[in-house]
Design a protein around this motif. Structure first.
Motif, short mmCIF file in Angstrom:
data_model
loop_
_atom_site.label_atom_id
_atom_site.label_comp_id
_atom_site.label_asym_id
_atom_site.label_seq_id
_atom_site.Cartn_x
_atom_site.Cartn_y
_atom_site.Cartn_z
N GLN A 195 -13.50 60.23 19.94
CA GLN A 195 -12.35 60.58 19.79
C GLN A 195 -12.33 61.87 20.59
O GLN A 195 -13.44 62.79 20.71
N ASP A 237 -19.59 57.32 7.74
CA ASP A 237 -18.07 57.61 8.11
C ASP A 237 -18.16 59.06 8.86
O ASP A 237 -17.05 59.70 8.84
N LYS A 238 -19.20 59.56 9.02
CA LYS A 238 -19.41 61.06 9.51
C LYS A 238 -18.85 61.14 10.68
O LYS A 238 -19.13 60.48 11.79
N LEU A 239 -18.05 62.16 11.18
CA LEU A 239 -17.38 62.37 12.19
C LEU A 239 -18.04 63.86 12.83
O LEU A 239 -17.77 65.04 12.29
N ILE A 240 -18.81 63.66 13.79
CA ILE A 240 -19.59 64.79 14.30
C ILE A 240 -18.99 65.20 15.77
O ILE A 240 -18.84 64.29 16.57
N PHE A 241 -18.78 66.51 15.60
CA PHE A 241 -18.30 67.14 16.96
C PHE A 241 -19.07 67.68 18.10
O PHE A 241 -20.27 68.11 17.85
N PHE A 253 -12.89 68.92 22.54
CA PHE A 253 -13.97 68.36 21.97
C PHE A 253 -13.87 66.93 21.87
O PHE A 253 -12.68 66.44 21.91
N ASN A 296 -17.38 55.01 17.03
CA ASN A 296 -16.20 55.09 17.91
C ASN A 296 -16.13 56.83 18.34
O ASN A 296 -17.07 57.51 18.10
N GLU A 340 -18.30 59.03 15.58
CA GLU A 340 -18.53 58.39 14.14
C GLU A 340 -19.89 57.98 14.34
O GLU A 340 -20.24 56.82 15.12
#
Lengths: 111, 109
Positions: free
Chosen positions: B33, B95-99, B86, B31, B90
């Motif tokens: 965001q 489940d890592k959310l990387i910016f 930003f 996903n 994912e």
């Protein structure tokens, strides 16, 4: 509304101290995250957790550990604080495959 | 690991102008965001948009997952739109959310 609460807005600690940063969420989210944000470096993932007692290293775990004994609480621990850990620390939570929500941040200064 | 790059890094607008922010990612994702960080540091979730287009008031976002990019459109910008935008992805199978690197927007009256 989802609420993610970090225990302190500002914190000043001495070099070598053990530091606990606490984060609590009220929406029964599975995932919780700890990031640090430094000027020019964006948000970098330290650790995340996808369930109680489960944790995964992020991109910069060195010098940190975490604890998730209850679903709603995710703690970041600096075992022996150093000046290079002075930063803004941000906690987030999300359901699996869902929107992430952030706390207000903790600005930690290590002197 | 996955790389997430945003452009432009900085953007200065006059009130009323429109703008497009871009987010490129280097691998398949679960996903995507978009977030806005206000001048006080609070991060607000704007969109959860793994694919397709969504609109929320003056903001809209489009993600083309097959081509590994997302766009955030801001129309009729206001001074309150100032801050850092930003995108975050994912990683597949985690489940890592990387910016991403962020876009700093300044809107002047």
């Amino acid at each position: 509304d989802v609420k993610v609460t970090q225990s302190s807005r500002y914190l000043v600690k001495r070099t070598g101290e053990k530091v606990f940063l606490e984060c609590v969420q009220d929406m029964d989210h599975e995932n919780m995250f700890w990031y640090r944000q430094d000027p020019g470096l964006g948000l970098r993932l330290i650790y995340f957790s996808y369930d109680v007692k489960m944790k995964e290293k992020g991109d910069i775990p060195e010098g940190y550990s975490v604890s998730r004994e209850k679903k709603e609480r995710f703690s970041l621990i600096l075992e022996s604080a150093s000046t290079n850990q002075t930063s803004m620390y941000l906690c987030a939570s999300s359901p699996q495959q869902g929107r992430a929500f952030f706390g207000q941040g903790t600005r930690l200064t290590v002197v | 690991g996955i790389q997430v790059e945003q452009s432009p890094p900085d953007l200065i607008l006059q009130e009323g102008a429109n703008s497009t922010l871009r987010c490129n990612f280097s691998d398949s994702v679960n996903n995507l965001q978009w977030f806005h960080q206000n001048p006080w540091g609070q991060l607000i979730n704007l969109f959860y948009i793994p694919s397709g287009t969504k609109q929320n008031g003056r903001l809209s976002a489009t993600t083309v997952a097959t081509e590994r990019y997302s766009l955030l459109y801001i129309s009729s910008s206001q001074t309150t739109d100032s801050g850092v935008y930003f995108c975050a992805v994912e990683e597949n199978n985690t489940d890592k959310l990387i910016f991403g690197t962020g876009t700093r927007l300044q809107v002047f009256p």
